[in-house]
Design a protein around this motif. Structure first.
Motif, PDB file in Angstrom:
ATOM      1  N   LEU A 100       9.800 -34.023 -27.106  1.00  0.00           N
ATOM      2  CA  LEU A 100      11.428 -34.575 -27.315  1.00  0.00           C
ATOM      3  C   LEU A 100      12.064 -33.260 -27.403  1.00  0.00           C
ATOM      4  CD1 LEU A 100      13.445 -36.254 -27.468  1.00  0.00           C
ATOM      5  CD2 LEU A 100      12.729 -36.925 -30.073  1.00  0.00           C
TER       6      LEU A 100
ATOM      7  N   LYS B 226      19.729 -41.953 -27.148  1.00  0.00           N
ATOM      8  CA  LYS B 226      18.277 -42.644 -27.367  1.00  0.00           C
ATOM      9  C   LYS B 226      17.751 -43.490 -26.138  1.00  0.00           C
ATOM     10  CE  LYS B 226      16.690 -46.262 -30.686  1.00  0.00           C
ATOM     11  NZ  LYS B 226      17.373 -47.129 -31.878  1.00  0.00           N
TER      12      LYS B 226
ATOM     13  N   ILE C 173      15.642 -41.184 -24.266  1.00  0.00           N
ATOM     14  CA  ILE C 173      14.614 -40.801 -25.128  1.00  0.00           C
ATOM     15  C   ILE C 173      13.449 -41.897 -24.873  1.00  0.00           C
ATOM     16  CG2 ILE C 173      13.596 -40.086 -27.220  1.00  0.00           C
ATOM     17  CD1 ILE C 173      16.245 -38.730 -27.980  1.00  0.00           C
TER      18      ILE C 173
ATOM     19  N   PHE D 241      10.566 -44.479 -32.927  1.00  0.00           N
ATOM     20  CA  PHE D 241      11.709 -43.406 -32.518  1.00  0.00           C
ATOM     21  C   PHE D 241      12.357 -42.727 -33.760  1.00  0.00           C
ATOM     22  CE2 PHE D 241      16.521 -42.761 -32.161  1.00  0.00           C
ATOM     23  CZ  PHE D 241      16.493 -41.875 -31.252  1.00  0.00           C
TER      24      PHE D 241
ATOM     25  N   LEU E 261      12.302 -38.649 -33.771  1.00  0.00           N
ATOM     26  CA  LEU E 261      13.400 -37.834 -33.619  1.00  0.00           C
ATOM     27  C   LEU E 261      13.686 -36.891 -34.856  1.00  0.00           C
ATOM     28  CD1 LEU E 261      16.146 -37.231 -32.232  1.00  0.00           C
ATOM     29  CD2 LEU E 261      16.964 -39.102 -33.815  1.00  0.00           C
TER      30      LEU E 261
ATOM     31  N   SER F 114      13.841 -33.098 -34.870  1.00  0.00           N
ATOM     32  CA  SER F 114      14.885 -32.215 -35.444  1.00  0.00           C
ATOM     33  C   SER F 114      14.377 -31.241 -36.075  1.00  0.00           C
ATOM     34  CB  SER F 114      15.829 -33.152 -36.058  1.00  0.00           C
ATOM     35  OG  SER F 114      16.223 -34.384 -35.343  1.00  0.00           O
TER      36      SER F 114
ATOM     37  N   GLU G  90      23.689 -37.011 -34.529  1.00  0.00           N
ATOM     38  CA  GLU G  90      24.397 -38.119 -34.029  1.00  0.00           C
ATOM     39  C   GLU G  90      25.771 -38.072 -33.951  1.00  0.00           C
ATOM     40  OE1 GLU G  90      23.164 -42.689 -33.363  1.00  0.00           O
ATOM     41  OE2 GLU G  90      23.328 -41.749 -35.736  1.00  0.00           O
TER      42      GLU G  90
ATOM     43  N   TYR H 288      23.385 -37.847 -29.126  1.00  0.00           N
ATOM     44  CA  TYR H 288      22.947 -36.633 -30.125  1.00  0.00           C
ATOM     45  C   TYR H 288      23.515 -35.300 -29.289  1.00  0.00           C
ATOM     46  CZ  TYR H 288      19.938 -40.343 -31.938  1.00  0.00           C
ATOM     47  OH  TYR H 288      19.577 -41.525 -32.496  1.00  0.00           O
TER      48      TYR H 288
END
Length: 339
Positions: A110, A126, A129, A141, A145, A149, A162, A170
């Motif tokens: 990711l 999203k 992704i 998810f 994420l 991050s 976001e 994002y």
């Protein structure tokens, strides 16, 4: 088995896993660099490709170092700086995955996906992704994420925000940005920024200054040593004591110490201008999977700093408003020393 010994065994196992993951990623990330439209449009140099291979390792080991220091502050401890040593125990990560290796692999994928989107100036959503990164594991998810991050913060000093809660879009936000949470738009993504933010965090935790010896002890926990070239950062001694200092991010000074002398690190003027204690505390809270107020003394210090910065900014705006033509001169003076 004694509790302390179990923690050491877990630490050894995770360090071994992290090193293995570091070696699995370069080829995958190299393919993302080849997909960029033009070499000049890429914020990441080819020499920085290996930085992605270290993000999973960095997601574990800097947390280890910062846990040991910040726990002292969160407990309102009063141990002396030279009496503390970074712990090698591990905080238990919160995850619904049965395999931390699988979770790490997906999170790294990711990170690569978000960097590729950023380089191509494409939105990070999203929907994309779920379609391209985790099509078989959509219910996880949020965890993926969250982990990605954390990797972005640790590796590059960049947060993932976001910006559209309806379409779930994002954007990337640099911790080192004088304009606060301003969205990045083509700025260079530098691997050394993650190391710099980690050092700034240690200095903040230690009460605004930290002995050089202690800085190296913390960095040794994450596999960085004085006098040993790092596969990402190169000559780390020069990077920290020369480059970061000349760029204005750190101050490096000699002070009396126990009848002799030692060197200390402090935040430099550029670090004070581009970030603040609250933003660095948010970084610390992120790697701990908690909120800034979980560290009471640090939080109060950060609140005071934020209030002082807001007041100074407000005063500056008033003065600039009273002085015609001063706006452009003010902007130039802020950056002239660093370019």
């Amino acid at each position: 088995m004694p509790r302390g010994r179990k923690s050491k065994l877990r630490a050894r196992e995770r360090r071994f896993q992290a090193r293995s993951e570091m070696r699995r990623i370069p080829d995958a990330h190299a393919s993302t660099t080849e997909e960029r439209e033009t070499p000049s449009s890429s914020p990441l140099c080819s020499s920085d490709v290996q930085s992605i291979s270290a993000v999973e390792s960095q997601s574990q080991r800097p947390t280890t170092a910062l846990v040991s220091i910040s726990d002292t502050k969160s407990d309102e401890g009063n141990r002396s700086q030279d009496g503390e040593r970074p712990s090698t125990s591990w905080a238990q990560p919160s995850t619904s995955y049965s395999s931390s290796t699988q979770r790490g692999d997906i999170a790294i994928s990711l990170v690569q996906f978000m960097l590729r989107k950023y380089n191509k100036r494409e939105p990070i959503t999203k929907e994309d992704i779920l379609k391209h990164v985790i099509p078989q594991d959509k219910e996880n998810f949020p965890n993926v994420l969250k982990k990605a991050s954390e990797l972005m913060v640790l590796a590059f000093g960049i947060d993932v925000k976001e910006i559209d809660t309806i379409r779930h879009c994002y954007a990337l936000v640099s911790i080192l940005n004088p304009n606060g949470d301003e969205i990045m738009n083509g700025e260079a993504i530098m691997p050394k920024s993650g190391l710099l933010v980690t050092i700034l965090c240690v200095i903040f935790i230690k009460g605004s200054c930290a002995n050089e010896e202690y800085i190296w002890e913390v960095l040794s926990v994450i596999g960085i040593y004085a006098g040993v070239d790092h596969f990402i950062y190169g000559n780390v001694k020069k990077l920290i004591t020369k480059d970061f200092v000349s760029e204005g991010y750190l101050e490096y000074r000699r002070v009396p110490y126990r009848g002799s002398s030692c060197y200390q690190f402090l935040w430099g003027p550029r670090a004070q201008f581009e970030t603040g204690k609250m933003r660095v505390l948010e970084f610390l809270a992120k790697v701990h999977d908690t909120v800034p107020s979980a560290f009471p003394s640090l939080y109060q210090d950060a609140l005071r700093d934020k209030q002082e910065r807001t007041q100074a900014k407000f005063t500056s705006m008033i003065l600039i408003g009273l002085m015609p033509g001063a706006q452009s001169n003010h902007n130039c003076s802020n950056f002239s020393n660093y370019h």
